[in-house]
Design a protein around this motif. Structure first.
Motif, PDB file in Angstrom:
ATOM      1  N   THR A   1       0.829  -1.215   0.000  1.00 31.80           N
ATOM      2  CA  THR A   1       0.000   0.000   0.000  1.00 31.80           C
ATOM      3  C   THR A   1       0.860   1.260   0.000  1.00 31.80           C
ATOM      4  OG1 THR A   1      -0.198  -0.079   2.395  1.00 31.80           O
ATOM      5  CG2 THR A   1      -1.985  -1.086   1.107  1.00 31.80           C
TER       6      THR A   1
ATOM      7  N   PRO B   1       0.728  13.773   1.092  1.00 32.83           N
ATOM      8  CA  PRO B   1      -0.269  13.039   1.896  1.00 32.83           C
ATOM      9  C   PRO B   1      -1.244  12.288   0.982  1.00 32.83           C
ATOM     10  CG  PRO B   1      -0.804  15.375   1.818  1.00 32.83           C
ATOM     11  CD  PRO B   1       0.512  15.211   1.104  1.00 32.83           C
ATOM     12  N   ILE B   2      -0.773  11.195   0.434  1.00 37.54           N
ATOM     13  CA  ILE B   2      -1.510  10.433  -0.579  1.00 37.54           C
ATOM     14  C   ILE B   2      -2.322   9.323   0.090  1.00 37.54           C
ATOM     15  CG2 ILE B   2       0.303   8.732  -1.066  1.00 37.54           C
ATOM     16  CD1 ILE B   2      -1.400  10.462  -3.873  1.00 37.54           C
ATOM     17  N   GLN B   3      -3.441   8.964  -0.522  1.00 41.06           N
ATOM     18  CA  GLN B   3      -4.251   7.849  -0.046  1.00 41.06           C
ATOM     19  C   GLN B   3      -4.476   6.880  -1.206  1.00 41.06           C
ATOM     20  OE1 GLN B   3      -7.722   9.976   1.434  1.00 41.06           O
ATOM     21  NE2 GLN B   3      -7.060   9.524   3.511  1.00 41.06           N
ATOM     22  N   ARG B   4      -4.345   5.575  -0.907  1.00 41.00           N
ATOM     23  CA  ARG B   4      -4.589   4.548  -1.919  1.00 41.00           C
ATOM     24  C   ARG B   4      -5.954   3.918  -1.649  1.00 41.00           C
ATOM     25  NH1 ARG B   4      -1.127   1.649  -5.260  1.00 41.00           N
ATOM     26  NH2 ARG B   4       0.701   2.252  -4.045  1.00 41.00           N
ATOM     27  N   SER B   5      -6.718   3.676  -2.720  1.00 40.82           N
ATOM     28  CA  SER B   5      -8.013   3.004  -2.587  1.00 40.82           C
ATOM     29  C   SER B   5      -8.237   2.111  -3.804  1.00 40.82           C
ATOM     30  CB  SER B   5      -9.142   4.030  -2.461  1.00 40.82           C
ATOM     31  OG  SER B   5      -9.220   4.816  -3.632  1.00 40.82           O
TER      32      SER B   5
ATOM     33  N   SER C   1      -4.947   0.564  -8.775  1.00 43.28           N
ATOM     34  CA  SER C   1      -5.509   1.271  -7.630  1.00 43.28           C
ATOM     35  C   SER C   1      -5.668   2.740  -7.984  1.00 43.28           C
ATOM     36  CB  SER C   1      -4.618   1.109  -6.392  1.00 43.28           C
ATOM     37  OG  SER C   1      -3.332   1.634  -6.631  1.00 43.28           O
TER      38      SER C   1
ATOM     39  N   LEU D   1      -4.789   6.435  -6.470  1.00 42.40           N
ATOM     40  CA  LEU D   1      -4.079   7.244  -5.489  1.00 42.40           C
ATOM     41  C   LEU D   1      -4.717   8.618  -5.522  1.00 42.40           C
ATOM     42  CD1 LEU D   1      -0.378   6.198  -6.160  1.00 42.40           C
ATOM     43  CD2 LEU D   1      -1.912   5.396  -4.370  1.00 42.40           C
ATOM     44  N   THR D   2      -5.097   9.120  -4.365  1.00 37.44           N
ATOM     45  CA  THR D   2      -5.780  10.409  -4.296  1.00 37.44           C
ATOM     46  C   THR D   2      -4.931  11.389  -3.505  1.00 37.44           C
ATOM     47  OG1 THR D   2      -7.893   9.257  -4.358  1.00 37.44           O
ATOM     48  CG2 THR D   2      -7.937  11.559  -3.688  1.00 37.44           C
ATOM     49  N   LEU D   3      -4.705  12.537  -4.121  1.00 36.66           N
ATOM     50  CA  LEU D   3      -3.931  13.610  -3.516  1.00 36.66           C
ATOM     51  C   LEU D   3      -4.819  14.843  -3.470  1.00 36.66           C
ATOM     52  CD1 LEU D   3      -1.257  14.779  -2.474  1.00 36.66           C
ATOM     53  CD2 LEU D   3      -0.540  15.070  -4.859  1.00 36.66           C
ATOM     54  N   SER D   4      -5.201  15.254  -2.280  1.00 35.09           N
ATOM     55  CA  SER D   4      -6.091  16.414  -2.102  1.00 35.09           C
ATOM     56  C   SER D   4      -7.325  16.312  -3.000  1.00 35.09           C
ATOM     57  CB  SER D   4      -5.334  17.713  -2.392  1.00 35.09           C
ATOM     58  OG  SER D   4      -4.262  17.874  -1.509  1.00 35.09           O
ATOM     59  N   GLN D   5      -7.975  15.185  -2.964  1.00 37.03           N
ATOM     60  CA  GLN D   5      -9.202  14.892  -3.710  1.00 37.03           C
ATOM     61  C   GLN D   5      -8.998  14.834  -5.232  1.00 37.03           C
ATOM     62  OE1 GLN D   5     -12.223  17.613  -2.325  1.00 37.03           O
ATOM     63  NE2 GLN D   5     -12.250  16.686  -0.304  1.00 37.03           N
TER      64      GLN D   5
END
Length: 164
Positions: A34, A122-126, A141, A143-147
């Protein structure tokens, strides 16, 4: 060039699955990462490099493996190499709004991996999923960075499994 078309076709025709328990342990270890795949790959080799294949605007003609809700998007395709062996064929699909937000950073990547830049943020994986052809495993996947989403697909090539 023919191999790249084959890699693209493999990703576009992949049957994507969410249940990672069906994967052999060795493949789970890599496809379920992740964090930064780039960082993990660098630990497996003496020399890591990126070979850009294509980068530019693409009009959606319905053949992307990820459904992007825009008619036009920035496509970046690269080969990630470990010790000069092709390990991963990676496609990053960047919607126009995301591209406009991060245009300078994206256009300056050159032969640098996009993951190296993204995972400093500050990345998010979904929506992590996996797929398999007869000889290759893949994952995809968001990856979302600031929406702002980045849709990433990675095809793990045969040479990778020889070293991993």
């Amino acid at each position: 060039m023919l191999k790249y078309q084959s890699y693209r076709r493999s990703l576009q025709q992949m049957q994507w699955l969410a249940d990672f328990n069906q994967l052999p342990k060795r493949q789970q270890q890599w496809l379920m990462i992740t964090g930064s795949l780039t960082a993990a790959l660098k630990q497996q080799c003496n020399q890591f490099s990126v070979q850009p294949i294509f980068e530019g605007w693409v009009t959606d003609n319905g053949d992307t493996e990820i459904q992007v809700h825009t008619q036009q998007y920035w496509l970046r395709e690269v080969i990630l190499l470990g010790d000069q062996q092709p390990w991963i064929f990676a496609r990053t699909i960047i919607p126009i709004d995301t591209f406009n937000q991060y245009k300078q950073q994206i256009q300056q990547l050159g032969n640098q991996p996009i993951g190296e830049w993204l995972f400093q943020q500050p990345i998010q994986r979904s929506k992590l999923m996996w797929g398999k052809t007869t000889t290759e495993f893949a994952r995809r996947s968001v990856l979302t960075l600031s929406q702002h989403p980045f849709f990433i697909s990675e095809l793990f090539l045969e040479d990778f499994w020889l070293k991993a």
